[in-house]
Design a protein around this motif. Sequence first.
Motif, short mmCIF file in Angstrom:
data_model
loop_
_atom_site.label_atom_id
_atom_site.label_comp_id
_atom_site.label_asym_id
_atom_site.label_seq_id
_atom_site.Cartn_x
_atom_site.Cartn_y
_atom_site.Cartn_z
N VAL A 1 7.37 20.82 -1.90
CA VAL A 1 8.18 19.80 -0.99
C VAL A 1 7.18 18.54 -1.02
CG1 VAL A 1 9.03 19.44 1.12
CG2 VAL A 1 9.38 21.68 0.24
N TYR A 2 7.81 17.42 -1.29
CA TYR A 2 6.97 16.15 -1.30
C TYR A 2 7.24 15.37 0.08
CZ TYR A 2 5.37 16.90 -5.89
OH TYR A 2 4.62 17.19 -6.94
N TYR A 3 6.55 14.91 0.69
CA TYR A 3 6.55 14.23 1.95
C TYR A 3 6.04 12.79 2.02
CZ TYR A 3 7.30 18.97 3.97
OH TYR A 3 7.67 20.23 4.20
N TYR B 1 3.45 8.85 11.01
CA TYR B 1 4.90 9.15 10.78
C TYR B 1 5.26 9.96 9.40
CZ TYR B 1 5.26 5.84 14.67
OH TYR B 1 5.15 5.07 15.66
N TRP B 2 6.08 10.75 9.37
CA TRP B 2 6.62 11.66 8.45
C TRP B 2 7.87 11.78 8.07
CZ3 TRP B 2 2.60 13.80 5.31
CH2 TRP B 2 1.26 13.53 5.81
N GLY B 3 8.43 11.98 6.75
CA GLY B 3 9.68 12.36 6.56
C GLY B 3 10.01 13.75 6.64
N PHE C 1 -2.72 15.73 -0.47
CA PHE C 1 -2.31 14.00 -0.71
C PHE C 1 -2.20 13.99 -2.14
CE2 PHE C 1 -2.98 9.49 -0.57
CZ PHE C 1 -3.93 9.21 -1.75
N VAL C 2 -1.26 13.03 -2.19
CA VAL C 2 -0.79 12.85 -3.62
C VAL C 2 -1.13 11.22 -4.06
CG1 VAL C 2 1.24 12.57 -5.30
CG2 VAL C 2 1.27 14.52 -3.76
N ALA C 3 -0.32 10.56 -3.37
CA ALA C 3 -0.98 9.03 -3.93
C ALA C 3 -0.49 8.11 -2.42
CB ALA C 3 0.07 8.43 -4.73
N ALA C 4 -1.18 7.08 -2.40
CA ALA C 4 -1.10 5.88 -1.22
C ALA C 4 -1.07 4.68 -1.72
CB ALA C 4 -2.22 6.21 -0.20
N VAL C 5 -0.50 3.81 -0.91
CA VAL C 5 -0.21 2.16 -1.40
C VAL C 5 -0.43 1.46 -0.29
CG1 VAL C 5 2.22 2.29 -1.17
CG2 VAL C 5 1.09 0.72 -2.83
N SER C 6 -1.19 0.21 -0.40
CA SER C 6 -1.12 -0.71 0.56
C SER C 6 0.26 -1.62 0.86
CB SER C 6 -2.04 -1.88 0.22
OG SER C 6 -2.08 -2.57 -0.91
N TRP C 7 -0.06 -2.39 1.78
CA TRP C 7 1.39 -2.77 2.22
C TRP C 7 1.89 -3.72 1.37
CZ3 TRP C 7 1.24 -7.94 5.65
CH2 TRP C 7 2.75 -8.09 5.95
N ASN D 1 1.12 -2.02 6.79
CA ASN D 1 1.28 -0.52 6.80
C ASN D 1 0.96 -0.18 5.50
OD1 ASN D 1 3.90 -0.30 5.30
ND2 ASN D 1 4.61 -1.76 6.81
N SER D 2 0.57 1.05 5.44
CA SER D 2 0.18 2.05 4.14
C SER D 2 1.37 3.06 4.24
CB SER D 2 -1.07 2.44 4.15
OG SER D 2 -1.26 3.30 3.26
N MET D 3 1.90 3.33 2.87
CA MET D 3 2.72 4.48 2.82
C MET D 3 1.96 5.19 1.81
SD MET D 3 6.58 2.76 3.03
CE MET D 3 7.43 4.31 3.26
N ALA D 4 2.41 6.89 1.71
CA ALA D 4 1.81 7.45 0.99
C ALA D 4 2.84 8.84 0.75
CB ALA D 4 0.38 8.25 1.50
N TRP D 5 2.46 9.72 -0.36
CA TRP D 5 3.03 10.71 -0.48
C TRP D 5 1.96 11.89 -0.61
CZ3 TRP D 5 8.21 11.29 -1.08
CH2 TRP D 5 9.05 10.09 -1.44
N PHE D 6 2.49 13.08 0.15
CA PHE D 6 1.80 14.22 0.16
C PHE D 6 2.76 15.15 -0.18
CE2 PHE D 6 -1.96 13.70 2.94
CZ PHE D 6 -1.84 12.47 3.46
N ARG D 7 2.34 16.52 -0.54
CA ARG D 7 3.13 17.44 -1.02
C ARG D 7 2.51 18.88 -0.57
NH1 ARG D 7 1.61 17.51 -7.63
NH2 ARG D 7 -0.32 18.22 -7.49
N GLN D 8 3.31 19.73 -0.47
CA GLN D 8 3.07 21.39 -0.02
C GLN D 8 3.77 22.32 -0.98
OE1 GLN D 8 3.56 21.85 4.28
NE2 GLN D 8 2.16 23.68 4.25
N ALA D 9 2.93 23.10 -1.55
CA ALA D 9 3.42 24.23 -2.31
C ALA D 9 3.61 25.26 -1.55
CB ALA D 9 2.55 24.25 -3.47
#
Length: 127
Positions: free
Chosen positions: A93-95, A116-118, A47-53, A32-40
């Motif tokens: 807001v960072y997701y 999926y999102w937080g 998109f902010v950043a992503a990382v591999s499993w 799985n990959s997880m990432a951070w996005f943000r919304q002003a």
Amino acid sequence: QVQLVESGGGLVQAGDSLRLSCAASGRTAGSNSMAWFRQAPAKEREFVAAVSWRGTMTKYADSVKGRFTISRGDASNLVFLQMDSLEPEDTAVYYCAFRHYSGIFYPQTTRDKYDYWGQGTQVTVSS
């Protein structure tokens, strides 16, 4: 289903640092990959950043490269975003986002690639 819970947001001054955390639970087994996005305010989620499993591969938006660091925790269901040299433009807001993948990891930078999102955590940087 996968549940994501973010934490670590807050109000800081320009130049300060913050560390965001995201814990994934549920059906997280497998690559799985997880990432951070943000919304002003009044802006699209970006998109902010992503990382591999296993945390060996990462990708960053140009706007945060060199200032932010994404990493996986010892337990692969944790992801962190270390944010240094924060700027007022980082206010948002960072997701946290999650997706399964198969085969070779390729960092995805668009919202539609994540399943999926937080709920998000607010980061406010004052000048």
